[in-house]
Design an enzyme around this catalytic site. Structure first.
Site, mmCIF file in Angstrom:
data_model
loop_
_atom_site.group_PDB
_atom_site.id
_atom_site.type_symbol
_atom_site.label_atom_id
_atom_site.label_comp_id
_atom_site.label_asym_id
_atom_site.label_seq_id
_atom_site.Cartn_x
_atom_site.Cartn_y
_atom_site.Cartn_z
ATOM 1 N N ASP A 64 0.870 -1.179 0.000
ATOM 2 C CA ASP A 64 0.000 0.000 0.000
ATOM 3 C C ASP A 64 0.906 1.228 0.000
ATOM 4 O O ASP A 64 1.565 1.519 1.004
ATOM 5 C CB ASP A 64 -0.896 0.008 1.244
ATOM 6 C CG ASP A 64 -1.976 -1.075 1.223
ATOM 7 O OD1 ASP A 64 -1.706 -2.169 0.681
ATOM 8 O OD2 ASP A 64 -3.075 -0.836 1.769
ATOM 9 N N LYS B 245 -6.953 3.337 -3.499
ATOM 10 C CA LYS B 245 -7.350 3.363 -2.087
ATOM 11 C C LYS B 245 -7.571 4.805 -1.647
ATOM 12 O O LYS B 245 -6.791 5.695 -1.993
ATOM 13 C CB LYS B 245 -6.245 2.686 -1.267
ATOM 14 C CG LYS B 245 -6.445 2.680 0.235
ATOM 15 C CD LYS B 245 -5.304 1.909 0.916
ATOM 16 C CE LYS B 245 -5.334 2.085 2.422
ATOM 17 N NZ LYS B 245 -4.202 1.394 3.093
ATOM 18 N N LYS C 75 -10.257 0.245 -2.492
ATOM 19 C CA LYS C 75 -10.164 0.043 -1.044
ATOM 20 C C LYS C 75 -10.463 1.342 -0.308
ATOM 21 O O LYS C 75 -9.620 2.213 -0.222
ATOM 22 C CB LYS C 75 -8.774 -0.471 -0.662
ATOM 23 C CG LYS C 75 -8.582 -0.670 0.847
ATOM 24 C CD LYS C 75 -7.193 -1.207 1.170
ATOM 25 C CE LYS C 75 -6.926 -1.221 2.661
ATOM 26 N NZ LYS C 75 -5.561 -1.706 2.995
#
Length: 315
Positions: free
Chosen positions: A152, A215, A251
């Site tokens: 991430d 995300k 996400k």
């Protein structure tokens, strides 16, 4: 005739072509976006569908601990919880992943060994992203070498907001290369991007550069995932697949704490991107406290009552 992936690759041929493409995206109707997100959030689902939705949401959780005080013991406990969220009911699905800092990857990997739970690691000088690219890439390589299945990363919001889109694009490309076989989630920190137009541009920029997931947030700022910004990103992945044939995950992270919240997001996914995204390969919740509420609601559906505050572990 849909635009091909090759044609979209050409939009990043130069800073000028990339800027032209991103600023040529349709402007976001903020009122319409928020109204649609609110409308979808009011939908109710039947008990049988709720049981399915709870299990689906559990399977989509990236169980997360990202604190300076994280210890190997805390990460091992988190891993055990990810594999068996409810030790008294082995029918409870495992979570999708545990998400930790790079120095905790090896510990997390050991804790989930033998299960399908992935180990995700935040890298690239999370959460601020303020470090030289060489440092960010070393961060990624170390996490991957320690066994991370997913990375991430945070984008350089300063560069993005200053309009240096090619710099952001090239950084994502370099991180993607450093990931090797690991999947890459690109975090925009939507709360710092100020406008919906910027979130739409960041979504396309991330996908063009090779993100496997886009995300919303780090969970470390005041405004994190919202139904509206997640809806906007779901529209982006839907439209990107329509144009390129490439599917990208979404996400939302930060601020999603209750089963009711999670179900609202699942409705958004189904109604916007479609059923193809209703799977933890394509949709995740970045959360630390959400799992506890999902477990309590799951048990209430099964037995008609809550077991009380001691039923689930407190993170």
């Amino acid at each position: 005739m849909p635009t091909t992936a090759h044609t979209l690759t050409d939009v990043a041929a130069s800073d000028a072509t990339l800027r032209r493409f991103l600023h040529g995206l349709p402007g976001v109707d903020a009122v319409g976006l928020e109204a649609r997100a609110a409308s979808l959030g009011t939908r109710s689902i039947k008990t049988t569908a709720k049981a399915y939705a709870i299990d689906l949401a559990i399977s989509m959780v990236d169980l997360t601990t990202l604190e300076g005080a994280d210890t190997p013991g805390k990460v091992r406990a988190l891993g055990a919880k990810a594999v068996h969220p409810d030790p008294t009911d082995r029918a409870t699905p495992a979570t999708a992943a545990v998400c930790v800092y790079p120095d905790m990857v090896a510990t997390a990997k050991e804790a989930v060994a033998g299960s399908a739970v992935k180990v995700a690691s935040v890298a690239t000088a999370f959460p601020a992203g303020r470090a030289p690219l060489s440092v960010k890439l070393a961060d990624v390589r170390e996490a991957v070498a320690a066994g991370a299945d997913e990375i991430d990363m945070v984008i350089d919001r300063g560069a993005f907001l200053a309009g240096r889109y090619m710099q952001v694009y090239e950084e994502i490309v370099a991180v993607k290369e450093a990931c090797g076989a690991a999947r890459l989630k690109v975090i925009f920190e939507t709360g710092e991007l100020s406008t919906y137009d910027n979130i739409r541009r960041a979504s396309w920029l991330g996908m063009l550069a090779g993100a496997d997931f886009i995300k919303t947030s780090t969970g470390k700022v005041a405004v994190n995932a919202t139904p509206a910004n997640t809806l906007l990103m779901l529209e982006a992945v839907r439209d990107f697949r329509a144009q390129t044939g490439v599917q990208v995950g979404v996400k939302p992270a930060g601020g999603i704490r209750t089963t009711k919240d999670a179900v609202k997001f699942l409705v958004l996914v189904n109604e916007t991107a479609g059923a193809d995204w209703l799977d933890n390969h394509w949709f995740r919740f970045g959360a630390s406290s959400l799992l506890n509420d999902l477990l309590m609601q799951r048990q209430k559906l099964a037995t008609g009552r809550y077991s009380g505050p001691d039923y689930v572990t407190v993170d």
